[in-house]
Design a protein around this motif. Sequence first.
Motif, PDB file in Angstrom:
ATOM      1  N   LEU A 289       4.171  -6.234   3.678  1.00 44.19           N
ATOM      2  CA  LEU A 289       3.176  -5.330   4.235  1.00 44.19           C
ATOM      3  C   LEU A 289       2.724  -4.378   3.135  1.00 44.19           C
ATOM      4  O   LEU A 289       3.533  -3.629   2.576  1.00 44.19           O
ATOM      5  CB  LEU A 289       3.769  -4.543   5.405  1.00 44.19           C
ATOM      6  N   VAL A 290       1.445  -4.408   2.830  1.00 46.03           N
ATOM      7  CA  VAL A 290       0.888  -3.659   1.711  1.00 46.03           C
ATOM      8  C   VAL A 290      -0.149  -2.675   2.226  1.00 46.03           C
ATOM      9  O   VAL A 290      -0.966  -3.007   3.091  1.00 46.03           O
ATOM     10  CB  VAL A 290       0.230  -4.616   0.688  1.00 46.03           C
ATOM     11  N   GLY A 291      -0.133  -1.444   1.693  1.00 47.08           N
ATOM     12  CA  GLY A 291      -1.167  -0.472   2.013  1.00 47.08           C
ATOM     13  C   GLY A 291      -0.623   0.769   2.677  1.00 47.08           C
ATOM     14  O   GLY A 291       0.544   1.137   2.523  1.00 47.08           O
ATOM     15  N   ASP A 292      -1.465   1.405   3.470  1.00 46.55           N
ATOM     16  CA  ASP A 292      -1.112   2.666   4.130  1.00 46.55           C
ATOM     17  C   ASP A 292      -1.988   2.800   5.366  1.00 46.55           C
ATOM     18  O   ASP A 292      -3.197   2.581   5.308  1.00 46.55           O
ATOM     19  CB  ASP A 292      -1.345   3.844   3.178  1.00 46.55           C
ATOM     20  N   GLY A 293      -1.387   3.151   6.492  1.00 41.82           N
ATOM     21  CA  GLY A 293      -2.128   3.293   7.733  1.00 41.82           C
ATOM     22  C   GLY A 293      -1.197   3.663   8.863  1.00 41.82           C
ATOM     23  O   GLY A 293      -0.063   4.090   8.638  1.00 41.82           O
ATOM     24  N   THR A 294      -1.636   3.482  10.092  1.00 33.64           N
ATOM     25  CA  THR A 294      -0.808   3.823  11.243  1.00 33.64           C
ATOM     26  C   THR A 294       0.148   2.686  11.578  1.00 33.64           C
ATOM     27  O   THR A 294      -0.116   1.517  11.271  1.00 33.64           O
ATOM     28  CB  THR A 294      -1.672   4.110  12.481  1.00 33.64           C
TER      29      THR A 294
END
Length: 332
Positions: A289-294
Motif C-alpha cells: 500500500l503506497v501513498g497517503d489518505g484515509t
Amino acid sequence: MSERLVDAYDLVIFDLDGVVYLIDRPIEGAVEAVGELHRAGVPLAYATNNASRRSAEVADLLNGLGVPADPGEVVTSAGASAAVLAQRLPPGSKVLVVGAEALRAEVRDAGLEPVARAEDRPDAVVQGYGPQVGWADLAEAAVAIRGGAQWVATNTDRTLPSPRGPLPGNGSLVAALRTALGREPDLVVGKPEPGLFATAALRVGAHRPLVVGDRLDTDIEGAVRAGMDSLLVLTGVSGPVDLLSAPVERRPTYVAPDLSGLFEVAGAATVPPDEVEGWRLEDGAGPRLVGDGTAIDALRLLCGLAWMGGDATRVAPDSPAARDALHALGLA
C-alpha cells in the motif's frame, strides 16, 4: 453543487441496531445525519430484525433519542412474522410465542391466540429475540414443533450489537432449537430475506431505495436479494476484515465509517472504486500500500484486490501513513 450519494435515491431504509443506535444510545453523528435527511425531504424507513419492540415502541425510542420517526416508517420482524402467520393460519389459531411481549402483542393483533405451552396444542411456533427467553421456553417450543407445529423464526442474527460488543442474538437461540430438533425452521421472515425491505419500499412507492446497514450477513445480503443498492457503515457488527472476505452475495455498493457517508460526493464511497485519491497498490515481492489518505479509502482499494482473488490481509505498508491506515483497519 456536486451530487451527494443520497441524492440518487428516493428512499433510505435504515437498519437500527448498530446503525442509528446501540441498544438505547444513539451512535455518534446519527441524529445529525437523519436530521439532515429530513430537512432535505428524503423519505426514510427503518427495517429491523429486532422482534422485542413494536413499531410504535421503536418510533418512540427514536423520537426520544432525537430522531424524528413515525410508526408507519418502521418495519419490524415481529410485525412481519405475525402477518405471515395470519396468512398461513385460520383466524384464532394458537401460536406458541418464544420471545418478548412485543411479539405476543403482534400475534394477538393479527387475529391469532398467543400461548406459552406445548400442551395448548399450537398450530405454529414463532421464535424471536427476548432478553428473558430461557431453557423452559425453548423446551416448550421443541415439544410443540415435534408435535407438528410450524416453526417460524423472526430472524437468525447470530449476534446483536451492544456498547460491550456483540451479544447473543435470536440466531443463537434458533441454533439451540436447530440442534435439539435436527432441522431448520420452516420459515425465516427477517433479513436477509428481502421482505422487510420490499415492504418499506412499497409503503412509499419507492423505485430506487438505498439500504443502510452494519451487517453483511443480514442488511447487505438482504439488499442484494431485494435488488437494492446498499451502504455498509462500520459502526456495528461487520468490520473491515469481514468486508474483504465477503462473498458476492454480501458485497455492498458503498462503504463508509458512519452515516456521514450518505453526504459524500456521489461515487466517493463506491466499493471497489474506479480510483482512490492518495492511495495505490504496487506489486513487488507482494502487494504494498503506497501513498497517503484515509483508512476508509484504503479499505475500498483493498476490496478491489480481495474481491479479485488477492490476499488483502497480507498487504505491506510502504509508508508510515500506510502503516497507520492498515492498523486502523485491523490489518497491521
